[in-house]
Design a protein around this motif. Structure first.
Motif, mmCIF file in Angstrom:
data_model
loop_
_atom_site.group_PDB
_atom_site.id
_atom_site.type_symbol
_atom_site.label_atom_id
_atom_site.label_comp_id
_atom_site.label_asym_id
_atom_site.label_seq_id
_atom_site.Cartn_x
_atom_site.Cartn_y
_atom_site.Cartn_z
ATOM 1 N N THR A 1 0.849 -1.208 0.000
ATOM 2 C CA THR A 1 0.000 0.000 0.000
ATOM 3 C C THR A 1 0.872 1.241 0.000
ATOM 4 O O THR A 1 0.635 2.194 -0.767
ATOM 5 N N ALA A 2 1.881 1.252 0.860
ATOM 6 C CA ALA A 2 2.809 2.387 0.906
ATOM 7 C C ALA A 2 3.534 2.552 -0.425
ATOM 8 O O ALA A 2 3.736 3.675 -0.904
ATOM 9 N N VAL A 3 3.905 1.440 -1.041
ATOM 10 C CA VAL A 3 4.640 1.480 -2.315
ATOM 11 C C VAL A 3 3.796 2.091 -3.426
ATOM 12 O O VAL A 3 4.229 3.029 -4.110
ATOM 13 N N VAL A 4 2.579 1.566 -3.634
ATOM 14 C CA VAL A 4 1.795 2.002 -4.789
ATOM 15 C C VAL A 4 1.318 3.452 -4.643
ATOM 16 O O VAL A 4 1.250 4.197 -5.627
ATOM 17 N N ILE A 5 1.000 3.859 -3.420
ATOM 18 C CA ILE A 5 0.551 5.234 -3.228
ATOM 19 C C ILE A 5 1.724 6.197 -3.350
ATOM 20 O O ILE A 5 1.613 7.245 -4.012
ATOM 21 N N SER A 6 2.863 5.861 -2.766
ATOM 22 C CA SER A 6 4.054 6.703 -2.898
ATOM 23 C C SER A 6 4.448 6.858 -4.360
ATOM 24 O O SER A 6 4.791 7.952 -4.816
ATOM 25 N N TYR A 7 4.385 5.763 -5.100
ATOM 26 C CA TYR A 7 4.800 5.770 -6.508
ATOM 27 C C TYR A 7 3.925 6.689 -7.354
ATOM 28 O O TYR A 7 4.433 7.554 -8.073
ATOM 29 N N ILE A 8 2.614 6.509 -7.271
ATOM 30 C CA ILE A 8 1.724 7.282 -8.146
ATOM 31 C C ILE A 8 1.717 8.765 -7.781
ATOM 32 O O ILE A 8 1.462 9.625 -8.625
ATOM 33 N N LEU A 9 2.039 9.068 -6.526
ATOM 34 C CA LEU A 9 2.077 10.474 -6.113
ATOM 35 C C LEU A 9 3.302 11.213 -6.659
ATOM 36 O O LEU A 9 3.243 12.417 -6.885
ATOM 37 N N GLN A 10 4.422 10.484 -6.900
ATOM 38 C CA GLN A 10 5.644 11.190 -7.283
ATOM 39 C C GLN A 10 6.053 11.074 -8.735
ATOM 40 O O GLN A 10 6.841 11.883 -9.212
ATOM 41 N N VAL A 11 5.547 10.083 -9.492
ATOM 42 C CA VAL A 11 6.001 9.917 -10.871
ATOM 43 C C VAL A 11 5.254 10.858 -11.814
ATOM 44 O O VAL A 11 4.188 11.392 -11.482
ATOM 45 N N LYS A 12 5.822 11.050 -13.019
ATOM 46 C CA LYS A 12 5.248 11.986 -13.993
ATOM 47 C C LYS A 12 3.886 11.537 -14.499
ATOM 48 O O LYS A 12 3.043 12.371 -14.837
ATOM 49 N N ILE A 13 3.671 10.204 -14.586
ATOM 50 C CA ILE A 13 2.364 9.727 -15.050
ATOM 51 C C ILE A 13 1.323 9.841 -13.940
ATOM 52 O O ILE A 13 0.151 9.540 -14.153
ATOM 53 N N GLY A 14 1.770 10.263 -12.741
ATOM 54 C CA GLY A 14 0.873 10.443 -11.612
ATOM 55 C C GLY A 14 0.707 11.909 -11.270
ATOM 56 O O GLY A 14 0.238 12.706 -12.078
ATOM 57 N N PHE A 15 1.186 12.293 -10.044
ATOM 58 C CA PHE A 15 0.937 13.653 -9.560
ATOM 59 C C PHE A 15 2.196 14.504 -9.421
ATOM 60 O O PHE A 15 2.113 15.682 -9.069
ATOM 61 N N SER A 16 3.377 13.911 -9.650
ATOM 62 C CA SER A 16 4.656 14.649 -9.679
ATOM 63 C C SER A 16 4.969 15.374 -8.366
ATOM 64 O O SER A 16 5.566 16.451 -8.385
ATOM 65 N N TYR A 17 4.577 14.813 -7.236
ATOM 66 C CA TYR A 17 4.944 15.413 -5.956
ATOM 67 C C TYR A 17 6.412 15.121 -5.637
ATOM 68 O O TYR A 17 7.009 14.191 -6.177
ATOM 69 N N ALA A 18 6.971 15.903 -4.753
ATOM 70 C CA ALA A 18 8.353 15.672 -4.318
ATOM 71 C C ALA A 18 8.442 14.300 -3.660
ATOM 72 O O ALA A 18 7.547 13.922 -2.887
ATOM 73 N N PRO A 19 9.510 13.520 -3.940
ATOM 74 C CA PRO A 19 9.623 12.149 -3.419
ATOM 75 C C PRO A 19 9.444 12.037 -1.913
ATOM 76 O O PRO A 19 8.753 11.132 -1.434
ATOM 77 N N GLN A 20 10.069 12.969 -1.143
ATOM 78 C CA GLN A 20 9.976 12.854 0.318
ATOM 79 C C GLN A 20 8.534 13.037 0.796
ATOM 80 O O GLN A 20 8.080 12.363 1.733
ATOM 81 N N HIS A 21 7.786 13.952 0.141
ATOM 82 C CA HIS A 21 6.394 14.170 0.520
ATOM 83 C C HIS A 21 5.523 12.985 0.091
ATOM 84 O O HIS A 21 4.633 12.548 0.835
#
Length: 466
Positions: free
Chosen positions: A421-441
């Motif tokens: 759960t932590a992996v998939v949510i962290s991934y989609i929040l930070q990658v370009k095909i997702g939301f492009s948030y800063a990795p630490q956030h």
């Protein structure tokens, strides 16, 4: 070399130890009448011998994942092996075994239909749409990639091969499971294992150091973080939601529950070993992760496979290896579309013993795949990677809830469910095909989301039990 053999040994040992713990937890009933016995229809419910089911299951779940994913993961260096080994043992093997056994206990249906009993019809429909969407993505990717590889080695137009692959998919989706899949796939699986093992043997005796930089530090040249990217990049070989779509096919052919560990956990361990070999081949052949990264960027994973295979085995051996990878992809692609047919027919109660019904369903499904094939392959692969692991996460949570309702120890799936759960949510929040948030956030949000989902599970489970 010690790292490689220790990794393989751990995977094999897990089959004889941890897998038996899971098997005991489940509670195998050798007298249970399996779907193959109960619904034998000569089409999808066909009883097969153990060795055939094992090889078909292995070929079905493997796809390009343990090859292409392992190549991409190898760019991080030997640390990729840790995820393959421990992911396979504690997440992928458990996921595959329990998804398979739940399917056996529920008339060969996929885990999508179990969700209705646990969470209601609305969640079932959401899960069903996600399930079918992932299979369409995967089936299309597994059509285009082998078509490209065949076009490259034969110097013929790509369009011809795409038509040929989809034509074959139509037949394999339509025909009874024992006509093509049951007859030929076990031998295709054996070819893959033989050629992959041969590559590893040649590499060992080639004199190349297996891991020139033996460290578990991040060796990714662009310093892309290990969490969560590596855990999405390497799916098949560690844990893959695609497997949840494939296990019902063989669950409908299983003659006895006692074979579940060999079929479901055993096939996952075998796939983990294939992933270990390809990660090791990639690291060792190019010696530097920067060289491997450049090869991936310029040639793609298919080009890397060709370079390694021809470089180690020569032209003839290289072509045989490439063909084994092509077969691997195609045989997972066709079962992806077959799985869609089975899932849709289960949902709509369309009789699959009538060939006209199978023709109509197969035509609609393959038509969607052909339309999707016109989309950019790189974009498709990126979305597939995330969707695949998101599906494994949904499956883990469904299994966890199922075990809790049965009064069984659900910690074995709860822990990997929280992690994924932590992996998939962290991934989609930070990658370009997702939301492009800063990795630490993004990483912090993913961890918090996993904790929140865990709390919700605890209270809903408590309320349900009371």
């Amino acid at each position: 070399m010690i790292l490689f053999f220790c990794s393989v040994a751990l995977l094999i040992l897990s089959y004889f130890t941890y897998a038996k713990v899971i098997e005991k937890l489940w509670g195998v009933d050798e007298n249970f009448v399996t779907p193959a016995e109960k619904y034998d229809d000569g089409i999808d419910f066909v009883k097969m011998p153990l060795w055939k089911i094992f090889l078909i299951q292995f070929l079905n779940i493997a796809g390009l994942g343990p090859v292409f994913g392992a190549i991409l993961g190898a760019v991080y260096g030997p640390v990729a092996l840790l995820w393959i080994v421990f992911g396979c043992i504690f997440a992928g093997g458990v996921h595959d075994y329990l998804v398979g056994m739940i399917s056996v206990r529920h008339n060969g249906k996929s885990i999508v239909f179990i969700t209705e009993k646990l969470f209601g019809k609305f969640f079932k429909i959401i899960f069903l749409l996600f399930f079918i969407g992932l299979l369409l993505l995967l089936g299309t990717v597994f059509a285009i990639n082998p078509a490209k590889m065949l076009a490259n080695i034969s110097n013929t137009p790509l369009s011809w091969w795409i038509i040929a692959v989809f034509g074959y998919y139509f037949l394999a989706t339509l025909l009874p499971v024992d006509k093509i899949i049951g007859k030929f796939y076990p031998y295709f699986a054996a070819l893959l294992v033989i050629m992959t093992t041969l590559l590893m043997i040649v590499l060992i005796f080639s004199g190349k150091p297996l891991y020139p930089h033996l460290t578990f530090a991040n060796l990714q040249p662009q310093h892309v973080s290990i969490f969560p990217i590596l855990f999405i990049t390497i799916a098949c070989g560690a844990i893959s939601g695609f497997h949840a779509t494939q296990t019902p096919i063989m669950a409908r052919c299983l003659p006895n529950e006692k074979y579940g560990r060999q079929i479901f956990y055993g096939a996952m361990v075998t796939e983990g070993i294939i992933a270990l070999i390809w990660a090791t081949l990639s690291i060792s052949f190019y010696q530097e992760t920067s060289s491997l990264s450049n090869a991936v960027n310029t040639l793609g994973q298919g080009g890397v496979v060709s370079q390694i295979a021809i470089g180690l085995l020569g032209k003839i051996g290289g072509i045989l290896t490439i063909l084994s990878i092509v077969i691997l992809s195609i045989t997972s692609g066709d079962t992806a579309f077959r799985s869609i047919r089975l899932t849709v027919s289960d949902f709509t109660n369309i009789d699959q013993t009538k060939i006209i019904n199978r023709i109509i369903l197969s035509s609609v499904i393959l038509g969607c795949g052909i339309l999707l094939s016109r989309t950019d392959l790189t974009t498709l692969w990126q979305y597939f990677g995330w969707a695949n692991q998101a599906l494994s996460t949904l499956a883990l949570w469904t299994i966890t809830y199922y075990l809790s309702m049965k009064g069984k120890n659900y910690l074995i799936t709860l822990i990997p469910a929280l992690f994924m759960t932590a992996v998939v949510i962290s991934y989609i929040l930070q990658v370009k095909i997702g939301f492009s948030y800063a990795p630490q956030h993004a990483n912090m949000a993913g961890i918090l989301a996993a904790i929140l989902v865990g709390i919700v599970f605890h209270f809903t489970k408590h309320l349900k039990n009371n």
